[in-house]
Design a protein around this motif. Structure first.
Motif, PDB file in Angstrom:
ATOM      1  N   PRO A 118       0.803  -1.225   0.000  1.00  0.00           N
ATOM      2  CA  PRO A 118       0.000   0.000   0.000  1.00  0.00           C
ATOM      3  C   PRO A 118       0.836   1.276   0.000  1.00  0.00           C
ATOM      4  O   PRO A 118       0.441   2.280  -0.607  1.00  0.00           O
ATOM      5  CB  PRO A 118      -0.837  -0.130   1.279  1.00  0.00           C
ATOM      6  CG  PRO A 118      -0.057  -1.053   2.154  1.00  0.00           C
ATOM      7  CD  PRO A 118       0.566  -2.037   1.217  1.00  0.00           C
ATOM      8  N   GLN A 119       2.000   1.259   0.660  1.00  0.00           N
ATOM      9  CA  GLN A 119       2.826   2.463   0.699  1.00  0.00           C
ATOM     10  C   GLN A 119       3.461   2.752  -0.668  1.00  0.00           C
ATOM     11  O   GLN A 119       3.649   3.907  -1.054  1.00  0.00           O
ATOM     12  CB  GLN A 119       3.913   2.313   1.774  1.00  0.00           C
ATOM     13  CG  GLN A 119       3.363   2.282   3.189  1.00  0.00           C
ATOM     14  CD  GLN A 119       2.439   3.455   3.478  1.00  0.00           C
ATOM     15  OE1 GLN A 119       2.765   4.616   3.191  1.00  0.00           O
ATOM     16  NE2 GLN A 119       1.280   3.164   4.059  1.00  0.00           N
ATOM     17  N   THR A 120       3.795   1.691  -1.388  1.00  0.00           N
ATOM     18  CA  THR A 120       4.333   1.875  -2.741  1.00  0.00           C
ATOM     19  C   THR A 120       3.259   2.476  -3.647  1.00  0.00           C
ATOM     20  O   THR A 120       3.537   3.394  -4.431  1.00  0.00           O
ATOM     21  CB  THR A 120       4.810   0.532  -3.321  1.00  0.00           C
ATOM     22  OG1 THR A 120       5.841   0.001  -2.485  1.00  0.00           O
ATOM     23  CG2 THR A 120       5.344   0.713  -4.737  1.00  0.00           C
ATOM     24  N   VAL A 121       2.042   1.972  -3.517  1.00  0.00           N
ATOM     25  CA  VAL A 121       0.932   2.507  -4.308  1.00  0.00           C
ATOM     26  C   VAL A 121       0.671   3.965  -3.933  1.00  0.00           C
ATOM     27  O   VAL A 121       0.442   4.806  -4.805  1.00  0.00           O
ATOM     28  CB  VAL A 121      -0.339   1.662  -4.106  1.00  0.00           C
ATOM     29  CG1 VAL A 121      -1.528   2.304  -4.815  1.00  0.00           C
ATOM     30  CG2 VAL A 121      -0.122   0.244  -4.620  1.00  0.00           C
ATOM     31  N   ARG A 122       0.736   4.272  -2.656  1.00  0.00           N
ATOM     32  CA  ARG A 122       0.531   5.650  -2.214  1.00  0.00           C
ATOM     33  C   ARG A 122       1.591   6.582  -2.809  1.00  0.00           C
ATOM     34  O   ARG A 122       1.287   7.686  -3.258  1.00  0.00           O
ATOM     35  CB  ARG A 122       0.556   5.731  -0.685  1.00  0.00           C
ATOM     36  CG  ARG A 122       0.223   7.125  -0.151  1.00  0.00           C
ATOM     37  CD  ARG A 122       0.284   7.192   1.364  1.00  0.00           C
ATOM     38  NE  ARG A 122      -0.078   8.524   1.832  1.00  0.00           N
ATOM     39  CZ  ARG A 122      -1.317   8.916   2.095  1.00  0.00           C
ATOM     40  NH1 ARG A 122      -2.319   8.061   1.972  1.00  0.00           N
ATOM     41  NH2 ARG A 122      -1.558  10.164   2.500  1.00  0.00           N
ATOM     42  N   ALA A 123       2.842   6.119  -2.804  1.00  0.00           N
ATOM     43  CA  ALA A 123       3.926   6.920  -3.374  1.00  0.00           C
ATOM     44  C   ALA A 123       3.702   7.140  -4.868  1.00  0.00           C
ATOM     45  O   ALA A 123       3.937   8.246  -5.394  1.00  0.00           O
ATOM     46  CB  ALA A 123       5.268   6.234  -3.128  1.00  0.00           C
ATOM     47  N   LEU A 124       3.244   6.099  -5.560  1.00  0.00           N
ATOM     48  CA  LEU A 124       2.966   6.208  -6.992  1.00  0.00           C
ATOM     49  C   LEU A 124       1.852   7.213  -7.259  1.00  0.00           C
ATOM     50  O   LEU A 124       1.967   8.072  -8.145  1.00  0.00           O
ATOM     51  CB  LEU A 124       2.584   4.831  -7.537  1.00  0.00           C
ATOM     52  CG  LEU A 124       2.157   4.750  -9.008  1.00  0.00           C
ATOM     53  CD1 LEU A 124       3.288   5.201  -9.915  1.00  0.00           C
ATOM     54  CD2 LEU A 124       1.721   3.325  -9.352  1.00  0.00           C
ATOM     55  N   ILE A 125       0.784   7.125  -6.488  1.00  0.00           N
ATOM     56  CA  ILE A 125      -0.353   8.033  -6.662  1.00  0.00           C
ATOM     57  C   ILE A 125       0.044   9.467  -6.317  1.00  0.00           C
ATOM     58  O   ILE A 125      -0.330  10.415  -7.019  1.00  0.00           O
ATOM     59  CB  ILE A 125      -1.537   7.573  -5.790  1.00  0.00           C
ATOM     60  CG1 ILE A 125      -2.122   6.279  -6.349  1.00  0.00           C
ATOM     61  CG2 ILE A 125      -2.615   8.652  -5.729  1.00  0.00           C
ATOM     62  CD1 ILE A 125      -3.204   5.663  -5.483  1.00  0.00           C
ATOM     63  N   THR A 126       0.811   9.630  -5.251  1.00  0.00           N
ATOM     64  CA  THR A 126       1.272  10.967  -4.862  1.00  0.00           C
ATOM     65  C   THR A 126       2.084  11.603  -5.987  1.00  0.00           C
ATOM     66  O   THR A 126       1.908  12.786  -6.311  1.00  0.00           O
ATOM     67  CB  THR A 126       2.124  10.896  -3.581  1.00  0.00           C
ATOM     68  OG1 THR A 126       1.342  10.350  -2.518  1.00  0.00           O
ATOM     69  CG2 THR A 126       2.623  12.276  -3.174  1.00  0.00           C
ATOM     70  N   ALA A 127       2.961  10.825  -6.585  1.00  0.00           N
ATOM     71  CA  ALA A 127       3.776  11.325  -7.691  1.00  0.00           C
ATOM     72  C   ALA A 127       2.906  11.676  -8.898  1.00  0.00           C
ATOM     73  O   ALA A 127       3.144  12.676  -9.588  1.00  0.00           O
ATOM     74  CB  ALA A 127       4.826  10.287  -8.073  1.00  0.00           C
ATOM     75  N   GLN A 128       1.885  10.850  -9.144  1.00  0.00           N
ATOM     76  CA  GLN A 128       1.001  11.114 -10.277  1.00  0.00           C
ATOM     77  C   GLN A 128       0.225  12.409 -10.079  1.00  0.00           C
ATOM     78  O   GLN A 128       0.070  13.208 -11.002  1.00  0.00           O
ATOM     79  CB  GLN A 128       0.039   9.938 -10.468  1.00  0.00           C
ATOM     80  CG  GLN A 128      -0.690   9.921 -11.803  1.00  0.00           C
ATOM     81  CD  GLN A 128      -1.976  10.714 -11.760  1.00  0.00           C
ATOM     82  OE1 GLN A 128      -2.623  10.776 -10.726  1.00  0.00           O
ATOM     83  NE2 GLN A 128      -2.352  11.310 -12.880  1.00  0.00           N
ATOM     84  N   VAL A 129      -0.249  12.649  -8.856  1.00  0.00           N
ATOM     85  CA  VAL A 129      -0.978  13.884  -8.554  1.00  0.00           C
ATOM     86  C   VAL A 129      -0.064  15.092  -8.726  1.00  0.00           C
ATOM     87  O   VAL A 129      -0.443  16.095  -9.351  1.00  0.00           O
ATOM     88  CB  VAL A 129      -1.552  13.839  -7.117  1.00  0.00           C
ATOM     89  CG1 VAL A 129      -2.089  15.209  -6.712  1.00  0.00           C
ATOM     90  CG2 VAL A 129      -2.662  12.796  -7.027  1.00  0.00           C
ATOM     91  N   LYS A 130       1.154  15.006  -8.217  1.00  0.00           N
ATOM     92  CA  LYS A 130       2.108  16.107  -8.345  1.00  0.00           C
ATOM     93  C   LYS A 130       2.463  16.367  -9.803  1.00  0.00           C
ATOM     94  O   LYS A 130       2.601  17.519 -10.228  1.00  0.00           O
ATOM     95  CB  LYS A 130       3.375  15.796  -7.540  1.00  0.00           C
ATOM     96  CG  LYS A 130       3.179  15.829  -6.033  1.00  0.00           C
ATOM     97  CD  LYS A 130       4.481  15.557  -5.300  1.00  0.00           C
ATOM     98  CE  LYS A 130       4.288  15.654  -3.790  1.00  0.00           C
ATOM     99  NZ  LYS A 130       5.551  15.368  -3.048  1.00  0.00           N
ATOM    100  N   THR A 131       2.595  15.301 -10.576  1.00  0.00           N
ATOM    101  CA  THR A 131       2.919  15.452 -11.992  1.00  0.00           C
ATOM    102  C   THR A 131       1.789  16.149 -12.741  1.00  0.00           C
ATOM    103  O   THR A 131       2.027  17.055 -13.552  1.00  0.00           O
ATOM    104  CB  THR A 131       3.192  14.072 -12.628  1.00  0.00           C
ATOM    105  OG1 THR A 131       4.304  13.464 -11.978  1.00  0.00           O
ATOM    106  CG2 THR A 131       3.489  14.217 -14.113  1.00  0.00           C
ATOM    107  N   ALA A 132       0.564  15.735 -12.463  1.00  0.00           N
ATOM    108  CA  ALA A 132      -0.590  16.360 -13.116  1.00  0.00           C
ATOM    109  C   ALA A 132      -0.686  17.835 -12.748  1.00  0.00           C
ATOM    110  O   ALA A 132      -0.990  18.690 -13.601  1.00  0.00           O
ATOM    111  CB  ALA A 132      -1.867  15.625 -12.724  1.00  0.00           C
ATOM    112  N   GLU A 133      -0.426  18.148 -11.482  1.00  0.00           N
ATOM    113  CA  GLU A 133      -0.445  19.549 -11.045  1.00  0.00           C
ATOM    114  C   GLU A 133       0.634  20.357 -11.762  1.00  0.00           C
ATOM    115  O   GLU A 133       0.395  21.502 -12.173  1.00  0.00           O
ATOM    116  CB  GLU A 133      -0.238  19.632  -9.533  1.00  0.00           C
ATOM    117  CG  GLU A 133      -1.438  19.210  -8.712  1.00  0.00           C
ATOM    118  CD  GLU A 133      -1.235  19.464  -7.233  1.00  0.00           C
ATOM    119  OE1 GLU A 133      -2.070  20.160  -6.638  1.00  0.00           O
ATOM    120  OE2 GLU A 133      -0.232  18.977  -6.687  1.00  0.00           O
ATOM    121  N   GLN A 134       1.807  19.776 -11.926  1.00  0.00           N
ATOM    122  CA  GLN A 134       2.906  20.477 -12.581  1.00  0.00           C
ATOM    123  C   GLN A 134       2.598  20.743 -14.054  1.00  0.00           C
ATOM    124  O   GLN A 134       2.883  21.828 -14.582  1.00  0.00           O
ATOM    125  CB  GLN A 134       4.196  19.658 -12.455  1.00  0.00           C
ATOM    126  CG  GLN A 134       5.413  20.289 -13.114  1.00  0.00           C
ATOM    127  CD  GLN A 134       5.774  21.641 -12.541  1.00  0.00           C
ATOM    128  OE1 GLN A 134       5.497  21.902 -11.363  1.00  0.00           O
ATOM    129  NE2 GLN A 134       6.387  22.497 -13.338  1.00  0.00           N
TER     130      GLN A 134
END
Length: 230
Positions: A118-134
């Motif tokens: 779950p923590q790996t998935v959370r890290a992946l999702i967090t990165a995806q959200v930050k990328t979309a924002e950027q």
């Protein structure tokens, strides 16, 4: 995207259009659209449209050669047909969905992987959200970064301006637009590409919504197709 000589949807009768793959997102969208407009597909009726599934790069080449009349493609290939093939947009799929919102790609992991990491998935999702924002914050700079990454990946750069133009047609984000997934499945059923399918449980948005909440962002809905939070 179609040849400039095609002025209206009614002129698609007798034409040949391409999609990336049989029963993929664009293939379903095109065939459902044609059915709604009263066309047959790959038949012999007067109001028939031939739809062929082939690699996107080949579709561009055949369009440039005049071997096909148009295509229903994802970005950046849609933009490439316009910029490199001299095509034009006849139908924008945004006009076919409520508020112009529909999903083209969902981020998936297996249930087993989600439960075990779950923590790996959370890290992946967090990165995806930050990328979309950027990308939303700096589309020009993001286009340059994407160009560099694609050049490294493919060994060849896209034509100048294609990535920047393609990004204008997309809405980078994290909302799965779950209701549109249900709609797409219904469209596929309608045109005989999918049997009646139960999508209940397909989404688990609990980690995504947890990430969004932690960043002060609006949480998203699973449209009754799974789990939004824990």
């Amino acid at each position: 995207m179609v040849k400039p000589s095609i002025k209206s949807v009614s002129e698609l009768a007798g034409k040949t259009l391409a999609t990336p793959q049989l029963a993929n997102t664009q293939d379903v969208a095109l065939k459902y659209f044609l059915k709604q407009e009263g066309f047959t597909v790959n038949g012999k009726a007067t109001k028939n449209v031939n739809v062929i599934a082939q690699d996107n790069a080949q579709s561009l080449q055949l369009f440039q050669q005049g071997a096909i009349d148009g295509a229903w493609l994802p970005e950046p290939w849609a933009t490439r047909l316009v910029k490199q093939g001299g095509g034009k947009v006849l139908v924008n799929e945004k006009t076919r969905w409520p508020k112009g919102q529909f999903v083209t790609t969902n981020l998936l992991v297996s249930t087993k992987f989600l439960q075990e990491h779950p923590q790996t998935v959370r890290a992946l999702i967090t990165a995806q959200v930050k990328t979309a924002e950027q990308i939303t914050k700096d589309p020009s700079g993001s286009a340059k970064q994407l160009d560099a990454a694609l050049t490294k990946l493919n060994g060849k750069a896209l034509p100048a301006g294609v990535t920047a133009a393609a990004l204008k047609n997309l809405t980078p984000g994290w909302d799965p637009y779950a209701a549109s997934l249900r709609g797409s499945a219904e469209h596929a059923e309608s045109i005989g590409l999918l049997k009646k399918t139960d999508l209940n449980g397909i989404y688990d948005l609990s980690i995504l919504n947890s990430v969004l909440k932690s960043q002060g962002l609006k949480q998203v809905s699973d449209a009754g197709l799974g789990q939004e939070s824990k």
